[in-house]
Write a protein that holds these residues in place. Structure first.
Motif, short mmCIF file in Angstrom:
data_model
loop_
_atom_site.label_atom_id
_atom_site.label_comp_id
_atom_site.label_asym_id
_atom_site.label_seq_id
_atom_site.Cartn_x
_atom_site.Cartn_y
_atom_site.Cartn_z
N GLU A 1 -14.02 20.99 2.47
CA GLU A 1 -13.37 20.84 3.77
C GLU A 1 -12.93 22.20 4.33
N ALA A 2 -12.40 23.06 3.44
CA ALA A 2 -11.99 24.39 3.88
C ALA A 2 -13.19 25.21 4.32
N ARG A 3 -14.32 25.09 3.60
CA ARG A 3 -15.53 25.82 3.98
C ARG A 3 -16.04 25.32 5.33
N ARG A 4 -15.99 24.00 5.50
CA ARG A 4 -16.47 23.42 6.75
C ARG A 4 -15.61 23.88 7.93
N ARG A 5 -14.30 23.93 7.74
CA ARG A 5 -13.41 24.39 8.81
C ARG A 5 -13.73 25.83 9.19
N ARG A 6 -14.00 26.65 8.18
CA ARG A 6 -14.30 28.06 8.46
C ARG A 6 -15.60 28.18 9.27
N LEU A 7 -16.61 27.42 8.89
CA LEU A 7 -17.88 27.46 9.63
C LEU A 7 -17.70 26.93 11.05
N THR A 8 -16.88 25.90 11.20
CA THR A 8 -16.60 25.36 12.54
C THR A 8 -15.90 26.39 13.42
N GLN A 9 -14.91 27.09 12.85
CA GLN A 9 -14.20 28.13 13.59
C GLN A 9 -15.15 29.25 14.00
N LEU A 10 -16.09 29.57 13.11
CA LEU A 10 -17.06 30.61 13.43
C LEU A 10 -17.91 30.20 14.62
N ASP A 11 -18.35 28.94 14.65
CA ASP A 11 -19.13 28.45 15.79
C ASP A 11 -18.31 28.49 17.07
N GLN A 12 -17.03 28.15 16.96
CA GLN A 12 -16.18 28.13 18.15
C GLN A 12 -15.93 29.52 18.70
#
Length: 283
Positions: A265-276
């Motif tokens: 979940e933490a990895r996914r949040r980081r990747l999502t923030q990167l996309d944003q």
């Protein structure tokens, strides 16, 4: 008789070794392969065990005697010193491109399978824990051949966690990086034969400053292996005269998968923030 190096054999048999035999293993790896070229009595004294214990370990590794083990170590020393020109095919017939592809399919495919299958579980688990869970900074560096491996690992790690920095394999960037290294750091060094003094010095200096050191190397082991907190090995022998780094890339990919599976979940949040943040993508 196995074609594995003595270091590979010891690591493969680690779980079967007694406490005294593990002491011999540690003594050998601390000065590999030179420590094994001593007499039985000399190696026993170095490891703080009895001579019969050395003899039992030699047999457990599949050697007929200490002289047989030493012959293997001498062959490893010769292989470590081999230059690309020494490995160049003697034949003047280049063959067809399709024949080269077939040789590479067989040789490189087998090497990747052997690297993944023969990986030391203890060291791999330790590497994953260090890179997934350590809150401190991570520095990654490589040599003239392995800089691409270091760049690839650092780029992928930056997608999964903060605090990752690639250090160029030149004296200036390495000296600057060492200024801030402390026991809060994890340093990753790639060093494959023929081993590079500057990479060994950087890794050794980082360890002396308290950093945890992860070393990626070939099966003959860089001298920096003696300083390593964790060791990741793979063969670089290929069908041609140049180093084959495909097995090392496969090891990196496998470790990245394991890291991504820690706290997904933490990895996914980081990747999502990167996309944003509007990172450019091919799609």
């Amino acid at each position: 008789m196995s074609t594995k190096t003595v270091a590979e054999l010891m690591r493969a048999h680690r779980r079967e070794l007694t406490a005294a035999e593990l002491q011999i293993m540690q003594a050998l790896l601390a000065d590999y392969p030179a420590a094994g070229l001593q007499s039985v009595a000399g190696l026993a004294q170095l490891a703080g065990v009895s001579a019969p214990t050395v003899v039992r370990l030699t047999a457990k590794l599949g050697f007929s005697g200490h002289a047989d083990l030493q012959a293997r170590l001498r062959a490893e020393l010769s292989a470590r010193a081999a230059a690309p020109a020494d490995l160049y095919p003697a034949t003047a017939d280049p063959g067809s491109p399709s024949a080269a592809l077939q040789r590479c399919e067989q040789h490189i495919g087998r090497a990747v399978i052997e690297a993944l299958h023969g990986a030391d579980e203890r060291d791999c688990d330790l590497v994953v824990a260090m890179l997934a869970e350590s809150p401190g900074p991570i520095l990654v560096t490589g040599g003239s051949i392995s800089a691409g491996l270091a760049m690839y690992l650092s780029t992928c790690l930056q997608l999964l966690r903060p605090g990752v920095r690639y250090v160029e394999p030149q004296h200036g960037p390495r000296a600057t990086a060492l200024l801030d290294v402390s026991d809060k750091h994890t340093v990753i060094a790639f060093d494959y034969r023929r081993y590079e003094r500057d990479t060994i010095r950087f890794g050794s200096d980082a360890a002396a400053r308290g950093a945890q050191l992860i070393v990626f190397t070939d099966t003959y082991l860089t001298p920096l292996a003696r300083e390593a907190t964790a060791l990741v090995t793979s063969s670089i022998d290929g069908p041609g005269p140049l180093a084959c780094l495909t097995p090392a890339f496969a090891m990196i990919d496998a470790l990245l998968v394991a890291i991504a599976e820690r706290d997904p979940e933490a990895r996914r949040r980081r990747l999502t923030q990167l996309d944003q943040l509007g990172r450019d993508t091919a799609g």
